[in-house]
Design a protein around this motif. Structure first.
Motif, mmCIF file in Angstrom:
data_model
loop_
_atom_site.group_PDB
_atom_site.id
_atom_site.type_symbol
_atom_site.label_atom_id
_atom_site.label_comp_id
_atom_site.label_asym_id
_atom_site.label_seq_id
_atom_site.Cartn_x
_atom_site.Cartn_y
_atom_site.Cartn_z
ATOM 1 N N GLU A 24 0.806 -1.214 0.000
ATOM 2 C CA GLU A 24 0.000 0.000 0.000
ATOM 3 C C GLU A 24 0.847 1.275 0.000
ATOM 4 O O GLU A 24 0.462 2.277 -0.594
ATOM 5 C CB GLU A 24 -0.913 -0.020 1.235
ATOM 6 N N SER A 25 1.991 1.258 0.682
ATOM 7 C CA SER A 25 2.845 2.453 0.797
ATOM 8 C C SER A 25 4.296 2.102 0.482
ATOM 9 O O SER A 25 5.160 2.152 1.365
ATOM 10 C CB SER A 25 2.752 3.022 2.214
ATOM 11 N N PRO A 26 4.603 1.747 -0.752
ATOM 12 C CA PRO A 26 5.957 1.293 -1.079
ATOM 13 C C PRO A 26 7.038 2.342 -0.835
ATOM 14 O O PRO A 26 8.191 1.990 -0.593
ATOM 15 C CB PRO A 26 5.865 0.927 -2.562
ATOM 16 N N ASP A 27 6.663 3.620 -0.857
ATOM 17 C CA ASP A 27 7.637 4.685 -0.650
ATOM 18 C C ASP A 27 7.960 4.924 0.827
ATOM 19 O O ASP A 27 8.896 5.641 1.143
ATOM 20 C CB ASP A 27 7.149 5.981 -1.294
ATOM 21 N N ALA A 28 7.218 4.316 1.731
ATOM 22 C CA ALA A 28 7.404 4.579 3.160
ATOM 23 C C ALA A 28 8.347 3.596 3.850
ATOM 24 O O ALA A 28 8.673 3.782 5.015
ATOM 25 C CB ALA A 28 6.045 4.559 3.868
ATOM 26 N N PHE A 29 8.778 2.562 3.146
ATOM 27 C CA PHE A 29 9.602 1.521 3.764
ATOM 28 C C PHE A 29 10.851 1.263 2.930
ATOM 29 O O PHE A 29 10.826 1.394 1.708
ATOM 30 C CB PHE A 29 8.803 0.219 3.892
ATOM 31 N N GLY A 30 11.907 0.821 3.596
ATOM 32 C CA GLY A 30 13.139 0.475 2.905
ATOM 33 C C GLY A 30 13.064 -0.859 2.186
ATOM 34 O O GLY A 30 13.795 -1.103 1.234
ATOM 35 N N SER A 31 12.181 -1.743 2.625
ATOM 36 C CA SER A 31 11.997 -3.047 1.992
ATOM 37 C C SER A 31 10.918 -2.950 0.925
ATOM 38 O O SER A 31 10.100 -2.044 0.940
ATOM 39 C CB SER A 31 11.547 -4.083 3.027
ATOM 40 N N THR A 32 10.904 -3.938 0.047
ATOM 41 C CA THR A 32 9.858 -3.995 -0.965
ATOM 42 C C THR A 32 8.919 -5.165 -0.667
ATOM 43 O O THR A 32 9.279 -6.109 0.037
ATOM 44 C CB THR A 32 10.436 -4.193 -2.379
ATOM 45 N N HIS A 33 7.733 -5.096 -1.236
ATOM 46 C CA HIS A 33 6.759 -6.181 -1.106
ATOM 47 C C HIS A 33 7.356 -7.470 -1.665
ATOM 48 O O HIS A 33 7.226 -8.545 -1.055
ATOM 49 C CB HIS A 33 5.471 -5.811 -1.845
ATOM 50 N N GLU A 34 8.028 -7.381 -2.796
ATOM 51 C CA GLU A 34 8.624 -8.560 -3.422
ATOM 52 C C GLU A 34 9.675 -9.200 -2.513
ATOM 53 O O GLU A 34 9.693 -10.420 -2.325
ATOM 54 C CB GLU A 34 9.255 -8.180 -4.761
ATOM 55 N N GLU A 35 10.566 -8.380 -1.938
ATOM 56 C CA GLU A 35 11.596 -8.910 -1.039
ATOM 57 C C GLU A 35 10.959 -9.587 0.174
ATOM 58 O O GLU A 35 11.348 -10.688 0.566
ATOM 59 C CB GLU A 35 12.515 -7.782 -0.563
ATOM 60 N N ALA A 36 9.988 -8.926 0.770
ATOM 61 C CA ALA A 36 9.359 -9.461 1.978
ATOM 62 C C ALA A 36 8.585 -10.735 1.689
ATOM 63 O O ALA A 36 8.575 -11.661 2.506
ATOM 64 C CB ALA A 36 8.444 -8.415 2.605
ATOM 65 N N SER A 37 7.926 -10.801 0.550
ATOM 66 C CA SER A 37 7.121 -11.986 0.251
ATOM 67 C C SER A 37 7.989 -13.212 -0.014
ATOM 68 O O SER A 37 7.496 -14.339 0.041
ATOM 69 C CB SER A 37 6.182 -11.718 -0.926
ATOM 70 N N GLN A 38 9.273 -13.012 -0.277
ATOM 71 C CA GLN A 38 10.193 -14.129 -0.496
ATOM 72 C C GLN A 38 10.901 -14.568 0.780
ATOM 73 O O GLN A 38 11.656 -15.533 0.760
ATOM 74 C CB GLN A 38 11.217 -13.757 -1.569
ATOM 75 N N LYS A 147 17.173 11.796 -1.734
ATOM 76 C CA LYS A 147 17.081 10.643 -2.629
ATOM 77 C C LYS A 147 17.481 9.335 -1.946
ATOM 78 O O LYS A 147 18.144 8.493 -2.542
ATOM 79 C CB LYS A 147 17.920 10.870 -3.886
ATOM 80 N N ALA A 148 17.060 9.143 -0.706
ATOM 81 C CA ALA A 148 17.435 7.949 0.056
ATOM 82 C C ALA A 148 16.794 6.685 -0.497
ATOM 83 O O ALA A 148 17.376 5.606 -0.453
ATOM 84 C CB ALA A 148 17.054 8.128 1.523
ATOM 85 N N LEU A 149 15.575 6.812 -0.992
ATOM 86 C CA LEU A 149 14.850 5.669 -1.541
ATOM 87 C C LEU A 149 14.471 5.967 -2.985
ATOM 88 O O LEU A 149 14.176 7.114 -3.340
ATOM 89 C CB LEU A 149 13.580 5.386 -0.736
ATOM 90 N N LYS A 150 14.453 4.898 -3.785
ATOM 91 C CA LYS A 150 14.043 5.037 -5.174
ATOM 92 C C LYS A 150 12.999 3.970 -5.457
ATOM 93 O O LYS A 150 13.247 2.771 -5.322
ATOM 94 C CB LYS A 150 15.244 4.855 -6.107
ATOM 95 N N VAL A 151 11.799 4.432 -5.802
ATOM 96 C CA VAL A 151 10.692 3.537 -6.140
ATOM 97 C C VAL A 151 10.384 3.776 -7.607
ATOM 98 O O VAL A 151 9.896 4.849 -7.969
ATOM 99 C CB VAL A 151 9.461 3.798 -5.250
ATOM 100 N N GLY A 152 10.701 2.791 -8.431
ATOM 101 C CA GLY A 152 10.591 3.004 -9.871
ATOM 102 C C GLY A 152 11.592 4.061 -10.275
ATOM 103 O O GLY A 152 12.780 3.933 -10.004
ATOM 104 N N GLU A 153 11.116 5.124 -10.869
ATOM 105 C CA GLU A 153 11.993 6.235 -11.265
ATOM 106 C C GLU A 153 11.839 7.446 -10.351
ATOM 107 O O GLU A 153 12.383 8.509 -10.620
ATOM 108 C CB GLU A 153 11.715 6.625 -12.720
ATOM 109 N N LYS A 154 11.104 7.282 -9.257
ATOM 110 C CA LYS A 154 10.845 8.402 -8.344
ATOM 111 C C LYS A 154 11.700 8.264 -7.087
ATOM 112 O O LYS A 154 11.785 7.183 -6.497
ATOM 113 C CB LYS A 154 9.366 8.444 -7.970
ATOM 114 N N TYR A 155 12.311 9.369 -6.682
ATOM 115 C CA TYR A 155 13.149 9.393 -5.483
ATOM 116 C C TYR A 155 12.379 9.966 -4.301
ATOM 117 O O TYR A 155 11.505 10.821 -4.466
ATOM 118 C CB TYR A 155 14.382 10.268 -5.716
ATOM 119 N N PHE A 156 12.765 9.516 -3.098
ATOM 120 C CA PHE A 156 12.181 10.019 -1.850
ATOM 121 C C PHE A 156 13.310 10.331 -0.878
ATOM 122 O O PHE A 156 14.201 9.508 -0.669
ATOM 123 C CB PHE A 156 11.241 8.990 -1.225
#
Length: 166
Positions: A24-38, A147-156
Motif C-alpha cells: 500500500e505504501s511502497p515509498d514509506a519503507f526500505g523493503s519492498t513487497h517482493e523482497e518481503a514476500s520471499q 534521494k534515500a529511496l528510489k521507487v521506480g523512477e521516483k526518489y524520496f
C-alpha cells in the motif's frame, strides 16, 4: 484495543500486515513487497521473537491492526541507541490513535531498557501524518538524506529523527 509485544505465534498476522503496508505504501519503507514476500516463514517467526534488545509491538482490535518494532544496536560503542522500524497501521484502522498508542508504548518500553539513551527512526517527509506523530511525541530531525529511496523512477528523501531519552 490491546497493545502487546508480539510472540512467534503472531508471525502469520505480522507477515500479513507487513506485506499490506509494503504494498500500500511502497515509498514509506526500505523493503519492498517482493523482497518481503520471499522471506521464509521461519524468518518472520524469528523477527517476532522478543529479546532484551528487540521487540515488535502489535495493536489488536479483534485482529492485528498496527505494528512497530524496536531494535537496539549490538556494537559496544553504540548500545546506547536503538532504532524504530516498520510502523504501520492497517488503512481501515487509521485515524483512531493506534499509531500514537503504539509509539507511546514503544517509548515507554525503550525508557525501561538499561543504558538506552536515544531512539532513532527514519521517515519520508512526504508522509505527513507519520512525521507529525513523531514530532508530537518528541522526536526531532537531525539529518535529511536526499534521494534515500528510489521507487521506480521516483526518489524520496529520508528524514532521520531522534528521541533523547535522558
Amino acid at each position: 484495543m490491546e497493545i502487546r509485544v508480539l510472540q512467534t505465534s503472531d508471525s502469520p498476522a505480522f507477515y500479513e500486515l507487513r506485506l499490506l503496508g509494503l504494498q500500500e505504501s511502497p515509498d514509506a519503507f526500505g523493503s519492498t513487497h517482493e523482497e518481503a514476500s520471499q522471506t521464509p516463514a521461519e524468518e518472520w517467526a524469528r523477527r517476532c521473537e522478543p529479546t532484551a534488545d528487540k521487540f515488535i509491538l502489535g495493536a489488536f482490535d479483534d485482529r492485528l491492526v498496527g505494528i512497530v518494532g524496536l531494535i537496539r544496536e549490538q556494537r559496544s560503542k553504540s548500545r546506547h541507541t536503538a532504532f524504530v522500524w516498520g510502523m504501520n497501521v492497517a488503512p481501515e484502522a487509521r485515524g483512531r490513535g493506534i499509531g500514537r498508542s503504539l509509539i507511546r508504548r514503544l517509548i515507554e518500553m525503550a525508557r525501561a531498557m538499561p543504558g538506552l539513551e536515544q531512539v532513532h527512526l527514519d521517515v519520508i517527509p512526504a508522509a505527513g501524518p507519520a512525521r507529525d506523530l513523531y514530532v508530537s511525541e518528541g522526536f526531532e530531525t537531525i539529518a535529511l538524506q536526499p534521494k534515500a529511496l528510489k521507487v521506480g523512477e521516483k526518489y524520496f528523501d529520508s528524514e532521520h529523527m531522534v528521541l533523547w531519552l535522558d
